[in-house]
Every structure is written in C-alpha cells, then in structure tokens.
Design a protein around this motif. Structure first.
Motif, PDB file in Angstrom:
ATOM      1  N   LEU A   1       8.091   2.551  -6.966  1.00  0.00           N
ATOM      2  CA  LEU A   1       7.747   2.085  -5.616  1.00  0.00           C
ATOM      3  C   LEU A   1       7.193   0.668  -5.601  1.00  0.00           C
ATOM      4  O   LEU A   1       7.046   0.065  -4.547  1.00  0.00           O
ATOM      5  N   ASP A   2       6.864   0.159  -6.784  1.00  0.00           N
ATOM      6  CA  ASP A   2       6.367  -1.217  -6.865  1.00  0.00           C
ATOM      7  C   ASP A   2       7.475  -2.199  -7.202  1.00  0.00           C
ATOM      8  O   ASP A   2       7.341  -3.386  -6.980  1.00  0.00           O
TER       9      ASP A   2
ATOM     10  N   MET B   1      -1.912  14.279   4.862  1.00  0.00           N
ATOM     11  CA  MET B   1      -1.704  12.848   4.591  1.00  0.00           C
ATOM     12  C   MET B   1      -2.356  12.478   3.267  1.00  0.00           C
ATOM     13  O   MET B   1      -1.790  11.727   2.464  1.00  0.00           O
TER      14      MET B   1
ATOM     15  N   PHE C   1      -5.585   9.361   7.386  1.00  0.00           N
ATOM     16  CA  PHE C   1      -6.138   9.136   6.053  1.00  0.00           C
ATOM     17  C   PHE C   1      -5.466   7.897   5.489  1.00  0.00           C
ATOM     18  O   PHE C   1      -4.250   7.719   5.632  1.00  0.00           O
ATOM     19  N   ALA C   2      -6.257   7.042   4.871  1.00  0.00           N
ATOM     20  CA  ALA C   2      -5.712   5.836   4.240  1.00  0.00           C
ATOM     21  C   ALA C   2      -6.452   5.585   2.939  1.00  0.00           C
ATOM     22  O   ALA C   2      -7.654   5.838   2.841  1.00  0.00           O
ATOM     23  N   LYS C   3      -5.729   5.115   1.978  1.00  0.00           N
ATOM     24  CA  LYS C   3      -6.306   4.945   0.642  1.00  0.00           C
ATOM     25  C   LYS C   3      -5.852   3.626   0.044  1.00  0.00           C
ATOM     26  O   LYS C   3      -4.666   3.303   0.056  1.00  0.00           O
ATOM     27  N   VAL C   4      -6.795   2.883  -0.474  1.00  0.00           N
ATOM     28  CA  VAL C   4      -6.470   1.606  -1.116  1.00  0.00           C
ATOM     29  C   VAL C   4      -6.372   1.811  -2.627  1.00  0.00           C
ATOM     30  O   VAL C   4      -7.251   2.390  -3.249  1.00  0.00           O
TER      31      VAL C   4
ATOM     32  N   SER D   1       0.222   5.253   0.685  1.00  0.00           N
ATOM     33  CA  SER D   1      -1.221   5.435   0.855  1.00  0.00           C
ATOM     34  C   SER D   1      -1.678   5.080   2.264  1.00  0.00           C
ATOM     35  O   SER D   1      -2.849   5.206   2.580  1.00  0.00           O
ATOM     36  N   ASN D   2      -0.724   4.622   3.093  1.00  0.00           N
ATOM     37  CA  ASN D   2      -0.978   4.543   4.533  1.00  0.00           C
ATOM     38  C   ASN D   2      -2.097   3.566   4.881  1.00  0.00           C
ATOM     39  O   ASN D   2      -2.997   3.888   5.655  1.00  0.00           O
ATOM     40  N   THR D   3      -2.036   2.386   4.304  1.00  0.00           N
ATOM     41  CA  THR D   3      -3.102   1.426   4.590  1.00  0.00           C
ATOM     42  C   THR D   3      -2.748   0.476   5.714  1.00  0.00           C
ATOM     43  O   THR D   3      -3.624  -0.162   6.284  1.00  0.00           O
TER      44      THR D   3
ATOM     45  N   ARG E   1      -0.345  13.634   0.344  1.00  0.00           N
ATOM     46  CA  ARG E   1       0.821  12.788   0.043  1.00  0.00           C
ATOM     47  C   ARG E   1       0.461  11.635  -0.885  1.00  0.00           C
ATOM     48  O   ARG E   1       1.318  11.100  -1.567  1.00  0.00           O
ATOM     49  N   THR E   2      -0.794  11.226  -0.876  1.00  0.00           N
ATOM     50  CA  THR E   2      -1.182  10.064  -1.696  1.00  0.00           C
ATOM     51  C   THR E   2      -1.615  10.468  -3.097  1.00  0.00           C
ATOM     52  O   THR E   2      -1.938   9.610  -3.918  1.00  0.00           O
TER      53      THR E   2
ATOM     54  N   LEU F   1      -3.455  -6.268  -0.484  1.00  0.00           N
ATOM     55  CA  LEU F   1      -2.445  -5.465  -1.185  1.00  0.00           C
ATOM     56  C   LEU F   1      -1.080  -6.134  -1.053  1.00  0.00           C
ATOM     57  O   LEU F   1      -0.751  -6.689  -0.008  1.00  0.00           O
TER      58      LEU F   1
ATOM     59  N   ASN G   1       1.383   0.724  -5.526  1.00  0.00           N
ATOM     60  CA  ASN G   1       1.869   1.316  -4.282  1.00  0.00           C
ATOM     61  C   ASN G   1       2.094   2.818  -4.354  1.00  0.00           C
ATOM     62  O   ASN G   1       2.534   3.432  -3.388  1.00  0.00           O
ATOM     63  N   ALA G   2       1.821   3.423  -5.484  1.00  0.00           N
ATOM     64  CA  ALA G   2       1.894   4.884  -5.631  1.00  0.00           C
ATOM     65  C   ALA G   2       1.161   5.246  -6.908  1.00  0.00           C
ATOM     66  O   ALA G   2       0.893   4.390  -7.748  1.00  0.00           O
ATOM     67  N   MET G   3       0.857   6.528  -7.063  1.00  0.00           N
ATOM     68  CA  MET G   3       0.281   7.032  -8.309  1.00  0.00           C
ATOM     69  C   MET G   3      -0.933   6.239  -8.733  1.00  0.00           C
ATOM     70  O   MET G   3      -0.968   5.620  -9.798  1.00  0.00           O
ATOM     71  N   VAL G   4      -1.924   6.248  -7.884  1.00  0.00           N
ATOM     72  CA  VAL G   4      -3.092   5.413  -8.164  1.00  0.00           C
ATOM     73  C   VAL G   4      -4.342   6.143  -7.704  1.00  0.00           C
ATOM     74  O   VAL G   4      -4.303   6.902  -6.732  1.00  0.00           O
ATOM     75  N   ILE G   5      -5.406   5.960  -8.457  1.00  0.00           N
ATOM     76  CA  ILE G   5      -6.693   6.507  -8.037  1.00  0.00           C
ATOM     77  C   ILE G   5      -7.295   5.568  -7.008  1.00  0.00           C
ATOM     78  O   ILE G   5      -7.158   4.354  -7.115  1.00  0.00           O
TER      79      ILE G   5
ATOM     80  N   GLY H   1       0.821  -1.213   0.000  1.00  0.00           N
ATOM     81  CA  GLY H   1       0.000   0.000   0.000  1.00  0.00           C
ATOM     82  C   GLY H   1       0.846   1.249   0.000  1.00  0.00           C
ATOM     83  O   GLY H   1       0.363   2.327  -0.336  1.00  0.00           O
ATOM     84  N   GLY H   2       2.094   1.124   0.387  1.00  0.00           N
ATOM     85  CA  GLY H   2       3.037   2.235   0.284  1.00  0.00           C
ATOM     86  C   GLY H   2       2.572   3.461   1.034  1.00  0.00           C
ATOM     87  O   GLY H   2       1.988   3.370   2.125  1.00  0.00           O
TER      88      GLY H   2
END
Lengths: 758, 291
Positions: free
Chosen positions: A693-694, B88, B174-177, A438-440, B91-92, A631, B181-185, A435-436
């Motif tokens: 990052l992947d 936060m 804040f957390a996002k799935v 994105s803090n999951t 950052r995503t 993930l 691991n980056a640059m994603v909607i 999840g990097g």
C-alpha cells in the motif's frame, strides 16, 4: 559484440524472461532457506552479545551455563583456534570480543546445546562483568583530536579513510552560490531470511559449512584463518538466501557455528532471530553532508565543494570502499569544472556499517540532488532544465579525471520521466489517501507534489581490485539429450542469477536443457553478489566458458564458423550435424576465470580510472502529502534506467521496482534509531519497510544502450534505482510543503514542525 | 512451559484460577511476538482458542456482547453497521493475517496504550466483562479498565470474557496515524462516537498516554455546543470544531518515543479530532439517525 551474442533465438535464452526455478517454491513457502537446514544429531548455536556500546570485559563466567543439562559447549575468544580478527578490508573485528566491546550487540561468547531454547538459556546464564565506558557516538566528534581513539592500532585515529578529490580551480568563485547541510539516517537492508547456516564437522578434520552469504570465497578465506585450517578444508555450499542487499558480505555466524561444530564434533545450526538480526549485520552508513554549489547566472555548474562524513560504526567492514564511492560519485551525473571534495569514514561506538545497495552513492545523491533543486530555485529555473544543462554524457570527464567511455544518457532518462503523463488526482478511496485505510484524511490537507532525481553508480569492484569470476561449463549427452551444466560459486541472493546463467548457456550453446549446479567452493571464486556486478562478471565468465565449449564442439564438427542452434550445428542456415550424434559419449568441459577490464587506484587528489562502468537511473516522484499530519503517499514513481542489455526483462523490472522501493523506504520511513550507541527499534514493528500500500505503480522506461566493454553490452541494474528514488520523493514532498527537509527519512514531525521534545 | 487448552469457559476459568500466572493466548498476535523476542517466558500458556463461548457475538438488548475471541475480520464483516467505530478500528489492525487471528479480548488483555480497539470502546462507553471461577462475573467500564502501560484491573484469576458494546445510535469515527500506510502501530489514534439518542459525545485517545484515554472536557464542551443542533442539524461552527480539537489535544498525555514525539502526537490528535468530528457530524446531518 560477437555474432553469437546477438542471437536470442533459443527459447529461454538471453533477452527472454524464463520462469525462475525458485519462483513457485518461494511463493508457496516451499523454498528451503538457510534457516531450514537440518542434520541428524545437530546442536543449536546461540550468541551472547554485549549490551553495552563500549566497555571493557573484566570477567566472563561460563560455569553456570555449562552446568545446564543439554549444553555441549560454551566458547569465548580464548577458544578461537586461529586469528581472532576478520574484516572485508581491514581485519579489525574480533570473531569473539577480547577485552573491549565496541558496539551494542558485539558477540562475546557462543553456546551449543541440544535445543535452541536451552542454548538461549545458557547464553543468559553466562556471567560477564563489564566496565562501561562513555561511548563515542557522534561521527563529527569522533574525528576531533581529543576524541577517544577506538582502535589504537589505526594510524589515523578514528578516521577509517579520507578520500579527497581535487580538480580544476582550487579557489573557484561563481555568481550564484547555494549551500546546504544534509543528513541521512541509518537504513537497514531488512532482508527477510535472518542470518543462518549449518556447520558439519568432516572426517578429514575440516568443516562443511552451508550458509546464506553473498560471497562464498571471502567467507571461506576468513573462516579458514579463524579456524587455523587450510582453505581447502573449509568447504562452503550456498544455502537458500532470503535476501542480502549487502548485509551478507560480512561474516555473521559462519565462524561461530564452525567453532562449535569442531569443538563438539557435531553438526551445529545457528539461526538469528529477527531482533538479533538487527545486531547481526552491518547497516547503511548514516551520513552528514555539507555541499556548496557555484553556478553561472545561466545555470552552468562552476564548482562543487563538499564534505561528507560517513559513520562506519565500531568496525571498518567495507567503509573504505563506501567512502571512495561517496567521494568519486559525490558530484552526481553532472559536469563540473572544479571540485573540492572530502569524504571521511569514521569509527564510532555505533552499530557497524558497511555494504548496502547503493553503497556510498545513496547518501551523496540525496545531498547533491537536494542541492540541484535549491540551485534551480535560486536561479528561478525548472529543476529538470538545470539538470539537463549540466548532465554528463558519453565522453564527459568525471571529477576523478576518468572519462565516461560508454553510454551516459542522463539527458534522455530525465526527459523520459519528465514527459510521462501525470497520474490522475486521487480517487475517493481511502487507499489512495496519505494514511491509507487508517482513515486520517478524506482529502483535507492533501497537497500534491512532483520531484525529480537522477543518480550515478559504479558497477563492479573499483580502485584496481582484481575482480573476477570463475565458471565451469560442461556439455554432454544424457539419455539421448544434449545437456549443459553450469557451475559457479556465484551467490543467488534472489536477484535471479541462476536463471540468468542458464539463459546465457542456452544462447551460447543452443541447448535447451541447462542445469545450474549448486554454488560452492569446489570451484574458484565468483566474487561477490554485490556492486551490481554478478550479471556482468559471472555472466561474462559463463559466456566465456560457453565460448570455449562451443569452439571445441565446432572443431569436432570441423565447421569452425558454424553456430549452435536448437541442438544442431548450423552453417549458413544449413544443418551440418546434430549435436547429440556429434558428441556421442564425449564430454566437453571448460573452466574459465574471467575478468572485466582493469581499474586503477585513486591518487592523493582522487584522480584515476577507478571505476569499471557507470550506471544511471532517473526518477520522477508524484506524491500526495497531508500537510497537517505530515503523512505521505507516493502516488507514482516513474523510472527510466539504461541497462545496456535487458538480459532478463522481467528480472530487470523487478530490480528497478525493488530498488526504488528501498529508496522510498529511506525517503519516508526506514531508519534504525540509535541513541547513545543503542538501537531503539530492532524489530519490524518499529523498523518499517514499505508495504504494497506504500509502493505506487511504476511506469518504467528501460533503455538498452550497449556498453561495448561489457558482456552482451549489459550494464549493472541492481543499485541505480535505489539511489535516485529517495531524492525524487523528498523533492516532491518539498514541492508540496515548502519545507526544507534536509534529512532522510522525512518524518511527520519534520513536515509539521513538531520535532521538539518535551 | 505448560500448555493448557480448555474447551469450555468453565474449564478455562478453573485453569486460570489454578494457574494464576498462566498467560492467556487467543490469536497469539501479541503473545507470540513477546515469546519470540524473549520479552516474557511464562510458566504456562492458557490457549483460549478452543473455547467456543468466547468465539461468538450476540445482541443483548441495546448492546452487542462481543465474545473476547471474535477476530477482527469478523467484526469488520459482521458488525460494521452495529459497531461502526470498532469496525473502522478493526480495519486498521495489522495485516489480513493478523486480522484473521487477533481479537478484542487479546487487545484488552495486552492493555497497550496503542491498542486499536481501545479508543472506540472508550468512545462508546463499552464495558469489559470479566469472570473468575470463584467470584463470578463483573463488568468494568472501558474507561476504568486500564491502569497503566500494559496494566489493567484484571485479577490474576480472571479472564476477559466479552466486550459489551452499545449498538451505535449515531455516527462513529476512528482515525489512526502511523508512518506507513498499512500494517503499523499507532503513533496516535482517536475514536469518536456521537450518540444521537442520549445526545452525548464520546471520545477515545490511543497511544498518547500511559493508558488509552478519554477527553472528558472535550466531550462536555461538544455536548454543550451541539446541544441545540441535534434537532436542527445545522453545520457545526468552525470555531467549535477547532476548540474541540484543542481540548482533545490537551487531554492527551504523550511521551517522546521511537514512534514519534510528544509534540507531534498532541498536534496530530487535534487534527484527527477536528476531522473526525466534522465527518461524524456530516454523517449525522445526512443520515437517518433519530434523537
């Protein structure tokens, strides 16, 4: 190997990693890609594509489009001057659709206008009336006798090709049996430089086409046939290629731009947008694979029965060769007594599929490696031990009967990746978590897994194809310096072939100053930049031409046994002559057509010496998966590969890293989602490719076990790492989650079992 | 296509009133993609990049008045302490290049249910400040701003001027799935704000409904359950955290789409809600927040 081949003394020669001429330009954004081409007075082309996967065109109205100011031409199939068919193996695809469209995105009409925006508006103003049919979208249904036949001319209905391989006991039994069904989604090559080129009408009635492609001469032949021009009047020059990976083997805008240029008498440029690009080239075949492996209690493979179905989509493209690869390599790098394999390539109304890095071997490897893990589990054996026990080696017989007659160090490759030290646990840093940023997770739910994969790939074109390359090498003195120029039609697609050709000339001729001329059709074919073949075949041609040049020079020096080194003719470490003085005004030039040793066809049982060379790579994947969210982060991807000879060690590493990344993409994210024949995610917003990052660190082992049949002993590098990284990563996710995971790409829904729709 | 480039907010508002169909563009990270893909072809673009008033933030009492044109990278570097949840989320967003250009104003203007800024704005009860040249300024609670996919209450003559975001008085998360691991909607995302001063709990759900959503029942439940614990700072019972996750999951209204299934989104939101509440409460217990 010849004495000269072993010398790598010349700086920037074979075995060195000289700086690529395009490297800094690309990094700085200054490299001229095909989309940057420009000509005075040029027009812009645009393409109208079918919105339907299967329909009859009842009417095309171009009047509205033609009336738009700035529009110079609107052309349809009626305007194709020559044969309205093309295709790499079967000419089954229209340049512009006739009565039937067979996939969403099929070109129907083309427009030239004085501005790209005007061209797009004109495309939108073309009126087409369609009678829409129910598309054939399931590859298994397409093979049924009652399925709608999409190409009535094809004698075998919707089956493009069926390859069977039969060897050993036709009804084998074994005490331990595992069966599995696997599927592979549609991967895209995802090159960054979209399809583009510039066609310039010439005074002689011919055309000059500047284009990003993988094989200039196969384009030339197909363009000439479509334009009804003699081949010599269709002159192609390679423009800057922004990636290929198989997606530029088929025609895209080539004929369209030429038609518009000839019709308007002006240069015409075409550049696909990103969304259009997803419809502008073939993709990797989705596949369904059913395998049954039988083994002894001790873990020796007894038999493999397999059925592989590959969805070729609307047109054949290179499906026939992809099917042959899947069939002949479908057991993997393992010795198996009895094999009963059927591989099918089928027509559907899905997007056409063709060449992509790994070419049929990728799909099969995911299935047979998954099977090896399943078998190991059933036997209670370590998965690497099971593989080692059954691994092919030099002298092994493939299921086709072909004997592997050079290094096949599968055992060594597996041990190398297995014995690497394990990476440390993830640090307390979001970038090291699934999840990097994105803090999951801060570690909750994270489980580590380890998995292995090993694969096999053929190098070069197979089944008796006359696979050759042509090189012209010229040696002369310019401004008091000995200079070599190398001319081939081989496409530099980013792999580093321009650099490599210069390295070979430096090594063979002992001359530092080497110019590689632009690739064009003023010289004979180099074959395709695909099948991991260009270093082998064009490299072989350049070396052979250099050898002829060298022989003439040495004859001139009356020292036939001497060597060329640092601009000198050297015999037994004594300088016999200076090259500049010896040559004077003389130009020494030779053109050579070079072939690898011939291959043969497959018979009705899939038997034959069909492949030139086999290549192998093995991966160990270490992953962290958040089992609650599904993930995945690949922590480390170790790879060991035999390359025969690392011609350019840095480029070799680049190929292994890039190939492995593409395999990682297929494992966990890359898929063109097609529903009812329509692409749902034609953008880089929703077609995801791995970012930095992947992509984890990659410890590499590069073996150099020379193949005596190949120039410098080299073995094709580009494809093997793409093949084995996918199953290794999925095996690691299975090890961490305990889930069966029979489909790639693995999505979070598969891991968390939340696939059901609402 | 006309290209309007005002240099003051007053000019921009007049231009918008005169050209109500003009599409405002700030960083261009959404609008330019749509233009490139031919998704829309507006008569005019109203470039707000030259309007200095939109490019700054200021503290106004207990709020940050965040100019609509402040890019994400400045939120990250300048507002991490005051607006931790929004920072936060920032950052995503996309890649460094996109964070250099993209703005909260643009995110609100696009009104995508997947906008990364929306869950933290909902969670901390921010307001959206909009203005028109004729009717002046109004403030809309973030929860009332969105009315459908890519639709908001913004009138054709209005521009988004600022987000008024309360300065944090408690931990935020804040957390996002996403499947990369980056640059994603976002497949789905969740914002949480604990307000120790008001003893309230705020939530925001992204990409799991036609609009960004709050989870009011989860908020009320958490406020009730935590009520006695603000002072004692005792750990939250596991059962309470689990129930909070379930209520957030139930508040979502997701669909199946190309990015994920509805079932996955519900499931993942429950996980994110549990985890973010646990992290935020752990921060509260060890932090210097006063009630």
């Amino acid at each position: 190997m010849t004495r000269s081949s072993e010398r790598t003394r010349t700086e920037g020669g074979v075995g060195h990693s000289p700086v690529r001429p395009d490297g800094a330009l690309k990094v700085k954004g200054e490299f001229a890609y095909s989309s940057d081409l420009w000509a005075d007075e040029m027009l812009w082309g645009a393409t109208l594509r079918s919105p339907h996967p299967f329909a009859r065109i009842k009417l095309i109205g171009v009047g509205g489009a033609l009336r738009i100011p700035g529009v110079h031409a609107v052309l349809t199939q009626a305007d194709v001057p020559g044969r309205n068919r093309y295709g790499l193996e079967h000419a089954d695809q229209p340049i512009l659709a006739e009565d039937i469209v067979r996939y969403q995105g099929e070109p129907v009409a083309i427009v030239a206008a004085d501005h790209p925006e005007t061209a797009r508006r004109a495309v939108a103003a073309i009126e087409v009336e369609y009678q829409v049919f129910e598309p054939v979208t399931d590859m298994d249904h397409a093979l049924r006798p009652d399925a709608t036949v999409l190409h009535p001319d094809n004698e075998t209905g919707n089956c493009v090709r069926h390859v069977r391989v039969r060897t050993g006991d036709p009804e084998p039994t074994a005490p331990v049996v595992v069966t599995g069904e696997y599927s592979v989604g549609m991967q895209d090559q995802a090159f960054l430089g979209p399809e583009s080129g510039l066609a310039v009408p010439a005074a002689d009635g011919g055309i000059d086409l500047y284009v990003a492609t993988q094989w200039l001469h196969v384009d030339q032949k197909q363009v000439a046939e479509a334009l009804r021009l003699p081949q010599e009047k269709v002159r192609l020059t390679l423009a800057g290629v922004g990636g290929a990976f198989g997606a530029r083997e088929d025609l895209s805008m080539q004929v369209h731009a030429c038609m518009l240029a000839m019709h308007t008498g002006k240069p015409v440029k075409m550049v696909y947008g990103r969304e259009e690009s997803f419809f502008g080239h073939v993709h990797r075949h989705p596949a369904r694979l059913r395998y049954e492996h039988g083994a002894t209690e001790a873990g020796d493979l007894v038999y493999v029965r397999a059925r592989i179905v590959l969805d070729g989509g609307a047109y054949a493209s290179s499906t026939t060769a992809v099917v042959a690869n899947a069939a002949t390599l479908g057991v993997g790098p393992y010795e198996v007594e009895s094999v009963h394999m059927d591989a099918y390539g089928v027509y559907t109304n899905n997007p056409p599929c063709g060449a992509m890095r790994g070419f049929g071997a990728v799909q099969a490897c995911f299935a047979y490696e998954s099977q090896m893990d399943l078998l190991a589990e059933k036997l209670g054996m370590d998965p690497v031990e099971l593989r080692l026990r059954n691994a092919v080696r030099e002298g092994s017989r493939m299921p086709t009967g072909q004997v592997i007659d050079s290094a096949a160090p599968v055992e060594q490759l597996l041990k190398l990746v297995r014995d690497k030290p394990m990476p440390p646990p993830a640090a307390d840093d979001l970038r090291e978590m699934p999840g990097g940023v994105s803090n999951t997770t801060h570690g909750e739910g994270v489980v580590r897994g380890v998995g292995y994969g090993v694969g096999i790939k053929n190098v070069g074109f197979s089944e008796g194809f006359d696979d050759y390359s042509t090189a012209r090498v010229r040696l002369e003195v310019v401004a008091g310096e000995a200079v070599v120029s190398v001319h081939t039609a081989a496409a530099e697609v980013g792999q580093g072939l321009v650099t490599l050709q210069a390295q070979i000339a430096r090594t063979e001729l002992g001359v530092a100053q080497v110019t590689v001329l632009p690739a064009d059709t003023n010289i004979g074919s180099a074959g395709s930049s695909s099948a991991s073949r260009q270093s082998y075949v064009t490299g072989g041609a350049v070396r052979a031409a250099c050898e002829k040049v060298r022989a003439e020079v040495l004859e001139l020096a009356e020292s036939p046994d001497a060597r060329l080194e640092d601009g000198k003719i050297v015999n037994d470490d004594v300088v016999v002559a200076d090259l500049v003085e010896l040559l004077g005004d003389k130009v020494v030039e030779h053109t050579v057509e070079w072939r690898h040793r011939p291959t043969g066809p497959l018979d009705s049982h899939g038997q034959g010496n069909a492949h030139v060379q086999y290549a192998f790579a093995a991966h160990r994947a270490v992953i962290d998966v958040d089992v609650e969210l599904g993930l995945v982060r690949v922590v480390e991807l170790a790879c060991a590969q035999d390359v025969g000879k690392a011609m350019n060690p840095q480029a070799v590493e680049g190929q292994i890293q890039g190939g492995s990344a593409q395999g990682l993409g297929l494992a966990v994210m890359e898929e063109i989602q097609v529903v009812d024949g329509k692409v749902r995610n034609p953008s880089f917003t929703d077609y995801l490719i791995p970012t930095i990052l992947d992509m984890p660190p990659m410890p590499l082992d590069v073996l150099e076990l020379a193949d005596p049949h190949a120039p410098y002993g080299l073995r094709g590098v580009g494809e093997p790492p793409t093949i084995s990284s996918t199953p290794a990563i999925v095996a690691a996710i299975r090890a961490a989650t305990g889930k069966a995971l029979t489909r790639v790409p693995v999505r979070p829904e598969h891991i968390t079992e939340t696939e059901e729709t609402t | 296509m006309d290209f309007l480039r005002p240099t003051t907010l007053a000019e921009a508002l007049e231009a918008k009133a005169a050209n109500p169909r003009a599409v405002p563009i700030a960083g261009g990270t959404d609008v330019m993609v749509e233009l490139n893909f031919d998704v829309r072809r507006p008569d005019a673009l109203l470039d707000l990049g030259g309007v200095a008033e939109l490019a700054e933030w200021e503290v106004d009492d207990d709020m940050v008045r965040l100019g609509a044109g402040v890019p994400y990278n400045r939120i990250i570097t300048e507002l991490g302490a005051k607006l931790p949840g929004l920072a936060m989320a920032s950052r995503t967003v996309g890649s460094p290049q996109i964070r250099n250009r993209g703005t909260v104003g643009g995110n609100l203007g696009a009104a995508s249910p997947a906008g990364d800024a929306h869950p933290p704005l909902l969670a901390c009860a921010a307001e959206v400040e909009v203005a028109s040249s004729t009717r002046g300024t109004r403030r809309i609670p973030a929860g009332g701003f969105f009315i459908g996919p890519k639709r908001s209450v913004l009138e054709p003559d209005e521009l988004i001027v600022a987000a008024r975001v309360p300065i944090a008085s408690g931990p935020q998360q804040f957390a996002k799935v996403g499947t990369r691991n980056a640059m994603v909607i976002a497949v789905c995302s969740f914002g949480l704000a604990l307000n120790a001063g008001k003893r309230s709990v705020g939530t925001g759900i992204g990409s799991a409904g036609p609009t960004p959503l709050r989870a009011p029942e989860a908020e009320a439940f958490a406020e009730t359950e935590i009520d006695g614990l603000w002072d004692t700072r005792e750990p939250l019972p596991d059962s309470m955290v689990r129930r909070f996750g379930e209520l957030v999951s139930e508040a979502a209204n997701p669909i199946d789409d190309v990015r994920g299934t509805a079932a996955y989104r519900r499931h993942a939101l429950g996980v994110l809600a549990r985890r973010t509440l646990a992290w935020a409460w752990a921060d509260y217990r060890t932090g210097s927040w006063s009630t």
